[in-house]
Design an enzyme around this catalytic site. Structure first.
Site, mmCIF file in Angstrom:
data_model
loop_
_atom_site.group_PDB
_atom_site.id
_atom_site.type_symbol
_atom_site.label_atom_id
_atom_site.label_comp_id
_atom_site.label_asym_id
_atom_site.label_seq_id
_atom_site.Cartn_x
_atom_site.Cartn_y
_atom_site.Cartn_z
ATOM 1 N N CYS A 152 72.122 87.070 -51.871
ATOM 2 C CA CYS A 152 70.721 87.443 -51.737
ATOM 3 C C CYS A 152 70.244 88.186 -52.991
ATOM 4 C CB CYS A 152 70.516 88.263 -50.462
ATOM 5 S SG CYS A 152 68.790 88.299 -49.906
ATOM 6 N N HIS A 263 73.346 85.067 -45.872
ATOM 7 C CA HIS A 263 74.108 86.201 -45.353
ATOM 8 C C HIS A 263 75.034 85.726 -44.227
ATOM 9 C CE1 HIS A 263 71.792 89.313 -47.422
ATOM 10 N NE2 HIS A 263 70.692 88.663 -47.085
#
Length: 322
Positions: A152, A263
């Site tokens: 991310c 994630h």
């Protein structure tokens, strides 16, 4: 410590994460009941090794997992605005892994894998990396063939540019990235929060093609613009249940730097096993023994069981009107 009207809103007290013999705490519980006039519903014990996210990053202070037989050295950069650090919790529970959160360049030396985690402020943390000498050390590590994984915000930092024309994250419209991946990040105002199913598109140190479908999630505002010549490590098969075939992430030409916006990847046992096998092979070691790690759902059940056994639930139900 509360004002009178605030005290009236407190119906009962609970002691949380108590370590030791609860009977020794009884004089303290009697004091609380007498001093506050409120009942104590129970004492919830500390549950060791619980694999759920901590409340905030204070829990990362001095955190490491040194254990006998831990031969694989993993380092996670402890960014000032670190987020989603539970991405690496599953790795912490692997017996062959010694995982440390580090803040200085010296902490990266000897690492088998360096992880740039998520962050709530990508540009500010990128400046921090440069000021601490971590950016230069990371570049040196990658140039020598060391493995780097960005997740991310960490993935966004690995690219060539972070573009923020709307000043969503900071007052800077454009900031050069670390230049380890052929891509750029474009910030917008829309935040994406989705559940996804993915598969390996190109073989990497994270996943081999043919690896079973991976469950993950997205939560970010930036949009990756990846160079057409760059390899893509993953392909999204669905997003929030909608079928699609969309390339995801970026992989360096040498294959040792990988960025992804996904994630929760390490919750997938096949992917975790692939990574540990790759790291062991690079060290000239045999494959690590398979490890069964409880799912997050099982861990929440374990916590629920501890809470259920510690509290006066009949009294609690009376308080909430059940």
């Amino acid at each position: 410590l509360l004002e009178a009207e605030e005290r009236e809103r407190v119906a009962a007290l609970v002691i949380n994460k108590f370590r030791g013999d609860v009977s020794l705490l009884e004089p303290g519980l009697a004091f609380l009941r007498e001093r506050t006039g409120k009942p104590v519903l129970g004492v919830v014990p500390h549950v060791p090794g619980l694999r759920i996210a901590d409340e905030d990053s204070v829990a990362l202070e001095g955190r490491s997992t040194p254990r006998p037989g831990a031969v694989l050295q993993l380092r996670v950069l402890k960014l000032p605005h670190i987020s989603n650090y539970d991405d690496v919790l599953a790795l912490e529970h692997e017996p062959s892994v010694a995982l440390r959160f580090v803040e200085d360049a010296g902490g990266l030396r000897g690492a088998d894998l360096v992880i740039l985690p998520g962050t709530k402020s990508t540009i500010a943390d990128l400046h921090w990396l440069r000021a601490r000498g971590l950016a230069a050390e990371l570049a040196r590590h990658a140039a020598q063939g060391g493995l780097v994984l960005g997740i991310c915000g960490g993935c966004q930092m690995l690219g060539e540019w972070i573009l923020d024309p709307g000043r969503v994250e900071s007052a800077e419209p454009a900031v050069p990235g670390l230049g380890l991946l052929g891509m750029s990040t474009h910030f917008g105002t829309e935040k994406r929060t989705t559940l996804v199913e993915a598969e390996a598109l190109a073989p990497s140190f994270l996943a081999a093609t043919g690896t079973p479908a991976l469950s993950a999630y997205e939560i970010h505002m930036g949009r990756l613009v990846v160079q057409s010549s760059a390899r893509r490590p993953f392909r999204l098969r669905s997003r929030n249940g909608q079928v699609l075939m969309e390339p995801e992430g970026a992989l360096s030409p040498g294959g040792n730097v990988l960025g992804t916006m996904l994630h929760g990847l390490f919750e997938n046992a096949p992917l975790r096993g692939q990574l540990l096998a790759q790291l062991s092979e690079r060290r000239g070691l045999g494959p690590p023994s398979a490890t069964a790690i409880p799912s997050r759902e099982a861990e929440y059940d374990r916590l629920a069981s501890a809470v259920r056994g510690a509290l006066d639930l009949d009294r609690l139900r009376q308080i909430v009107g059940l």
